[in-house]
Design a protein around this motif. Structure first.
Motif, PDB file in Angstrom:
ATOM      1  N   VAL A 112       0.827  -1.207   0.000  1.00  0.00           N
ATOM      2  CA  VAL A 112       0.000   0.000   0.000  1.00  0.00           C
ATOM      3  C   VAL A 112       0.867   1.264   0.000  1.00  0.00           C
ATOM      4  O   VAL A 112       0.565   2.241  -0.677  1.00  0.00           O
ATOM      5  CB  VAL A 112      -0.957   0.003   1.212  1.00  0.00           C
ATOM      6  N   ARG A 154      -9.647   4.930   9.855  1.00  0.00           N
ATOM      7  CA  ARG A 154     -10.098   5.586   8.648  1.00  0.00           C
ATOM      8  C   ARG A 154      -8.917   6.372   8.095  1.00  0.00           C
ATOM      9  O   ARG A 154      -8.383   7.243   8.772  1.00  0.00           O
ATOM     10  CB  ARG A 154     -11.279   6.506   8.960  1.00  0.00           C
ATOM     11  N   THR A 173      -7.291   9.340   1.784  1.00  0.00           N
ATOM     12  CA  THR A 173      -7.088   8.613   0.529  1.00  0.00           C
ATOM     13  C   THR A 173      -6.180   9.382  -0.412  1.00  0.00           C
ATOM     14  O   THR A 173      -6.032   9.031  -1.568  1.00  0.00           O
ATOM     15  CB  THR A 173      -8.434   8.332  -0.160  1.00  0.00           C
ATOM     16  N   SER A 225      -5.650  -1.120  -2.384  1.00  0.00           N
ATOM     17  CA  SER A 225      -4.880   0.118  -2.211  1.00  0.00           C
ATOM     18  C   SER A 225      -5.720   1.152  -1.492  1.00  0.00           C
ATOM     19  O   SER A 225      -6.944   1.040  -1.435  1.00  0.00           O
ATOM     20  CB  SER A 225      -4.411   0.653  -3.568  1.00  0.00           C
ATOM     21  N   ILE A 226      -5.054   2.153  -0.945  1.00  0.00           N
ATOM     22  CA  ILE A 226      -5.727   3.202  -0.169  1.00  0.00           C
ATOM     23  C   ILE A 226      -5.587   4.551  -0.856  1.00  0.00           C
ATOM     24  O   ILE A 226      -6.545   5.298  -0.979  1.00  0.00           O
ATOM     25  CB  ILE A 226      -5.142   3.238   1.263  1.00  0.00           C
ATOM     26  N   ILE A 227      -4.362   4.861  -1.309  1.00  0.00           N
ATOM     27  CA  ILE A 227      -4.139   6.131  -2.011  1.00  0.00           C
ATOM     28  C   ILE A 227      -4.522   5.902  -3.476  1.00  0.00           C
ATOM     29  O   ILE A 227      -3.685   5.541  -4.294  1.00  0.00           O
ATOM     30  CB  ILE A 227      -2.664   6.555  -1.916  1.00  0.00           C
ATOM     31  N   TYR A 247     -11.619   2.026  -0.921  1.00  0.00           N
ATOM     32  CA  TYR A 247     -12.695   2.985  -0.703  1.00  0.00           C
ATOM     33  C   TYR A 247     -13.482   3.287  -1.977  1.00  0.00           C
ATOM     34  O   TYR A 247     -14.489   3.986  -1.928  1.00  0.00           O
ATOM     35  CB  TYR A 247     -12.137   4.303  -0.148  1.00  0.00           C
ATOM     36  N   ARG A 300     -12.697  13.102  -2.271  1.00  0.00           N
ATOM     37  CA  ARG A 300     -12.035  12.234  -1.298  1.00  0.00           C
ATOM     38  C   ARG A 300     -10.860  12.942  -0.645  1.00  0.00           C
ATOM     39  O   ARG A 300     -10.139  12.363   0.128  1.00  0.00           O
ATOM     40  CB  ARG A 300     -11.490  10.990  -1.985  1.00  0.00           C
ATOM     41  N   PHE A 312     -18.176   7.540   2.608  1.00  0.00           N
ATOM     42  CA  PHE A 312     -17.616   6.238   2.953  1.00  0.00           C
ATOM     43  C   PHE A 312     -18.599   5.435   3.785  1.00  0.00           C
ATOM     44  O   PHE A 312     -18.843   4.272   3.527  1.00  0.00           O
ATOM     45  CB  PHE A 312     -16.323   6.414   3.733  1.00  0.00           C
TER      46      PHE A 312
END
Ligand SMILES: [Fe+2]
Lengths: 298, 477
Positions: free
Chosen positions: A86, A197, A200, B59-61, B148, B299, B314
Motif C-alpha cells: 500500500v 479511517r 485517501t 490500495s488506499i491512495i 474505498y 475524497r 464512505f
C-alpha cells in the motif's frame, strides 16, 4: 521447571510511516523525520522494558491475514525484503528475524487442542508482512530476541466481531497457558491501530506534519474512550464495547489483536501505561504497556 | 494510431491451487484446463496487451499501477503456503502504465505507478499472469483495487484505461482476477472434499454465470451491490471487478459470453469466463445507474473543509446528495398537474419543474451539465468556491447537457428526437463556441431542431453552458 511469565503486554501499532521516519539502515526510502510523538512513544516503551529480562516476543499482526484458521511462523530464521503493497514509497525493509519455533509450536498445539483451526507456516520463501516487521523494528530495533508470529484470522469478516472475540479470547488464554508452561519470560504485542479511517490522498512530502490529523471528530472520541479504558484498567469494558468500536471507528482491532492481547493478560484490571498517541495518515495509534510483571497474582 | 480496442475479456480465479495443485482435485484440474484454453485463445487473438484488475491487491491512495518493466520475486500465499512457492518474472508495459496513470488523473482520479524492486505482486495477478501468459510474450499491466472506491470511481478507472488503449492503437485483453462467492472453508479440508461453501452461494454463482454466459456483463455490474451482500464476505466494501470490466466493455449487455469452467476452490466460487465483444443480440440493456465520465467524488480529506462529505460517502456507500459550497442551494422540482420531473436529472436551483407539458408541446426549464445525485460537473466547474477561474472542458459539459435533456424527455415518455427548438447560453462565446458546436453537430445536430446561441455574463452554478428546449410531447392515451 520454573513457571513461565508474561512480563508485559503492549499495544504496538505498525503503520510503516514510523519506520520510514526513523531512517534505519534496513529501510531503502529516506525521510526528514515525522510522527515524532509516536516514535518517542516507542522510545519510552523500550526504556520501560530496558532492564526487564525476557526470552521472546509473541506478536499478532493484522497484516498476515488468514482465512483458514490461525497460522504460526514455524522456521527458525527468515530473511527477505518486505515491501508494503500500500505504501511502497515508504517501506522497503531488508529484514532478518529469528523465530522461537519451540514456543510457537507449543502455542500452536494448545490452540489446536482447544479446538481452534491452526497451521504451522514452514515455507522458507514466505514473506513476512510489513506489520510484523514494523512493530518488530520499533519495539526491538536490534532484532536480538526471537519472535513468535501469529496470523490474524479474519473471523470478523466471516462472521462477526462477537465470534472473532470468542476465538481471540480463547487464543489469548492458550497463549498465556503455553507461555507459563514453557518456563520462558515473554512480551506479548498486539500490532494494530485504533480508529482506522485513512486519508485517501498523500501529501507531496509524506512526512509533512502540517497535514497530519485525525480524520474526524468521531474517530477522536472513540480513540480517547479506548485510551481511557486502557489507563484505568477496564479491559472488560473494552471487550464489551469492541463490536461498536470496531464498526464505528472502522478499528483495526477487527483483526483480533487487541482482544487476544487483553486475554493473554487475563483482562487486566490494573492501569496500562500510555507511552504515546498520534495519528498516521489519519488513523489513530496508541502505544500502551500493561506491566504485568508488577501485577503478579499472589 | 488511434483505433485501439478491447478484443476480449476474461474472468479468472485467484487462488494458487490451479498452478500448484491442479492434480489434487478434479475441479481444480478443470479450472486449470480452462485457464490453458483461455491462454491459447488470447494468443490466437493476436492480443498485444493484457490488463489485469486484481481484487487481491487492495490500495488506499487511489489506484496503483505496476510500472516495473520486469518484476521478479517468489510469491507464497498467506493461507495456502503449504502448497508451495510460485517464482515469477513478468513482462510489464511500463509505458502503458504511465499513460494510464496520466489518463486517470485527467479524469479526476487519484492514481500512481509503482516500480520498486521486490514489490510483492499479489496472488491473483501472479496466478492470472503465469497461466494466461506463460511465455510472457504479451506485455501486461496490473492495477490495484482501491478499498474505498465505489462504482463511479471504478467505472472511470476503466474509461481512463480505454482512453489509452484507443489512443495507442492496442489490441487489449481485460482480465479480472476474482472469486465469485468468496467464502472459504475456515478449517483445512482434504482436496477431494472441496465444494462450494453453501447452496446459496452456489445458486448465486450459477445465476451470475448464466448472465455472463449470455453476455449480459452490465447486468452483473448493476447487481454488484446485491451480489456483494448475498455471497461476499466483507473483506472489501463492494464487489467491484464487474464494474471495472463492464466499464472496459462500454457497459454493454450483448457481448458473446462463454463459461469455460466453474468449480470450488476451498469453498469459494472460481470461474473462467470468456467475454467476446462480438454482439450476441441477446440482453437488452436496462441502464439505471449513471454513466459517469469523470470522477468528481470528493475524497481529498486532507483539506479539512471536505472531511465531512468524504466521511459520509464512505460510511453510507450511497449516493448522498451533496450540496456543494460552489453554487446555490438545490430545490426539489415543483409538482403540478402538467409538470414532468425526473430523479435522473439534476435538482433545480429554484422553485420550478424540470419540464411542463402544454398540449402537444413540452417546455423544458434551462438544462445544465450538473450530474444528478452528485451534483458534479463533467469537464469541471468554471471557477472554484472562491471565484478563481478554473480550466474546464466545454465538450464534456455540452455532452452532459444533452444527456440531461435526454433524461428529462425520457421521463416524459419521449426521446431526444422530439426536440424542436433550442436556445443555448454560453458564458464565454470566444472560448467555447467551437467545442460546443462540435458536440452539437454530433448530437442535437443529428436531430435537427432550430437553434439560437447567446452569450451571457453568468449562470447560477459554475457551468459554462445551458440549453432551453421546446420539444414535441409524446402522444397520451
Ligand atoms: Fe495496518
Amino acid at each position: 521447571m520454573t513457571k513461565g511469565e508474561i512480563v508485559a503486554g503492549c499495544l504496538a501499532p505498525h503503520p510503516p510511516h514510523i519506520v520510514y521516519a526513523e531512517n534505519p539502515p534496513q529501510n531503502e526510502p529516506v525521510a526528514e523525520g515525522g510522527w515524532e510523538q509516536l516514535r518517542w512513544g516507542y522510545e519510552r516503551l523500550r526504556e520501560s522494558l530496558a532492564d526487564v529480562d525476557y526470552d521472546a516476543i509473541v506478536l499478532l499482526s493484522p497484516h498476515w491475514q488468514t482465512y483458514v484458521g490461525t497460522h504460526f511462523l514455524g522456521l527458525p530464521h527468515f530473511k527477505n525484503l518486505s515491501v508494503d503493497p500500500v505504501f511502497p514509497n515508504l517501506f522497503r525493509y531488508h529484514y532478518e528475524i529469528d523465530i522461537d519455533v519451540e514456543l510457537s509450536q507449543q502455542i500452536h498445539d494448545r490452540a489446536a487442542e482447544a479446538g481452534l483451526a491452526t497451521k504451522m507456516m514452514n515455507n522458507p520463501d514466505f514473506r513476512i508482512d510489513y506489520g510484523t516487521i514494523t512493530t518488530g523494528h520499533m519495539f526491538n530495533p536490534e532484532w536480538d530476541k526471537p519472535f513468535v508470529v501469529i496470523s490474524s484470522n479474519r473471523s470478523r469478516d466471516y462472521y462477526s466481531v462477537e465470534v472473532m472475540q470468542e476465538m481471540m479470547v480463547e487464543l489469548g488464554r492458550v497463549t498465556r497457558e503455553a507461555i507459563i508452561a514453557s518456563g520462558k519470560k515473554v512480551v506479548v504485542l498486539a500490532s494494530n491501530s485504533l480508529s482506522h479511517r485513512h486519508f485517501t490522498t498523500e501529501s507531496a512530502i509524506p512526512e509533512d506534519m502540517s497535514k497530519e490529523h485525525i480524520t474526524s471528530h468521531a474517530m477522536h472520541l472513540w480513540d480517547m474512550r479506548m485510551i481511557e479504558y486502557f489507563r484505568t484498567g477496564q479491559a472488560q469494558r473494552i471487550i464489551d464495547e469492541m463490536p461498536e468500536f470496531t464498526e464505528q471507528a472502522i478499528a483495526e482491532s477487527d483483526g483480533g489483536g487487541l482482544t487476544w492481547l487483553l486475554s493473554t493478560l487475563d483482562l487486566p484490571t490494573y492501569p496500562g501505561i500510555l507511552h504515546g498517541y498520534g495519528t498516521i495518515i489519519g488513523t489513530g495509534n496508541a502505544i500502551v504497556e500493561w506491566p504485568a510483571r508488577n501485577h503478579k497474582e499472589a | 494510431m488511434g483505433d485501439g480496442e478491447l478484443i476480449g475479456s476474461y474472468i479468472v480465479p485467484v487462488h494458487p491451487h490451479t498452478i500448484l495443485a491442479p492434480e489434487q482435485n478434479e475441479g481444480w484440474g478443470r479450472l486449470r484446463e480452462a485457464y490453458d484454453t483461455a491462454a491459447q485463445r488470447i494468443k490466437d487473438s493476436g492480443a498485444d496487451l493484457l490488463i489485469i484488475y486484481s481484487t487481491t491487491w487492495p490500495s488506499i491512495i487511489g489506484h496503483q499501477i505496476i510500472a516495473d518493466p520486469n518484476p521478479e520475486w517468489v510469491m507464497v500465499d498467506h493461507d495456502f503456503h503449504d502448497l508451495g512457492s510460485i517464482p515469477y518474472s513478468f513482462n510489464i508495459d511500463e509505458k502503458f502504465a504511465h499513460s494510464w496513470n496520466e489518463a486517470n488523473e485527467k479524469r479526476g482520479l487519484k492514481s500512481r505507478t509503482v516500480a520498486y524492486h521486490g514489490f510483492p505482486i499479489d496472488v491473483g495477478s501472479v496466478v492470472a499472469l503465469k497461466l494466461l501468459n506463460p511465455d510472457n510474450s504479451i506485455p501486461a499491466v496490473i492495477v490495484s483495487s482501491n478499498v474505498y472506491a465505489n462504482r463511479s470511481e471504478t467505472t472511470v478507472l476503466a474509461k481512463a484505461c480505454m482512453d489509452v488503449v484507443k489512443a495507442t492503437g492496442r489490441k487489449a485483453v481485460a482480465v479480472t482476477a476474482m472469486s465469485l462467492s468468496n467464502r472459504m472453508f475456515t478449517t483445512p479440508i482434504e482436496p477431494q472434499d472441496d465444494r462450494i461453501h453453501s447452496l446459496k452461494d452456489d445458486e448465486w454463482n450459477r445465476k451470475i454465470l448464466e448472465f455472463l454466459g449470455e453476455g449480459r456483463l452490465e447486468d452483473v455490474g448493476q447487481l454488484s451491490r446485491t451480489i456483494h451482500q448475498q455471497i461476499r464476505v466483507n473483506k472489501v466494501v463492494a464487489f467491484k471487478p464487474m464494474w471495472w470490466l463492464s466499464g472496459m466493455n462500454q457497459n454493454r449487455n450483448n457481448l458473446t459470453g462463454e463459461v469455460l469452467a466453474y468449480e470450488a476452490i476451498h469453498g469459494a466460487g472460481g470461474a473462467v469466463v470468456h467475454l467476446d465483444p462480438t454482439p450476441s443480440g441477446t440482453g437488452d440493456k436496462e441502464y439505471d445507474e449513471d454513466d459517469v465520465e469523470y470522477f468528481a467524488g470528493e475524497r481529498n480529506v486532507l483539506d479539512a473543509e471536505h472531511t465531512e462529505a468524504a466521511e459520509e460517502e464512505f460510511i453510507t456507500e450511497s449516493n448522498v446528495e451533496t450540496t456543494e459550497a460552489n453554487g446555490p442551494a438545490l430545490w426539489e422540482p415543483t409538482e403540478s398537474e402538467d409538470s414532468v420531473n425526473s430523479n435522473a436529472a439534476p435538482k433545480p436551483v429554484g422553485a420550478y419543474p424540470h419540464a411542463r407539458r402544454v398540449g402537444d408541446l413540452l417546455y423544458l426549464s434551462g438544462v445544465g451539465p450538473r450530474q444528478p445525485g452528485t451534483n458534479a460537473i463533467p469537464g469541471g466547474p468554471i471557477h472554484d468556491e472562491n471565484g478563481e477561474a478554473l480550466d474546464y472542458d466545454i465538450k464534456a459539459q455540452t455532452h452532459a447537457v444533452v444527456k440531461n435533456i435526454t433524461r428529462i424527455l425520457e421521463e416524459a415518455g419521449g426521446t431526444l428526437d422530439d426536440v424542436l427548438d433550442v436556445t443555448s447560453f454560453l458564458v464565454d462565446m470566444d472560448r467555447d463556441f467551437q467545442g460546443y458546436n462540435e458536440v452539437w453537430a454530433e448530437t442535437l445536430g443529428q436531430v435537427g431542431p432550430t437553434r439560437t446561441t447567446l452569450a451571457i455574463r453568468a449562470l447560477p452554478t459554475p457551468i459554462a453552458v445551458e440549453m432551453k428546449v421546446i420539444a414535441k410531447a409524446p402522444a397520451t392515451e
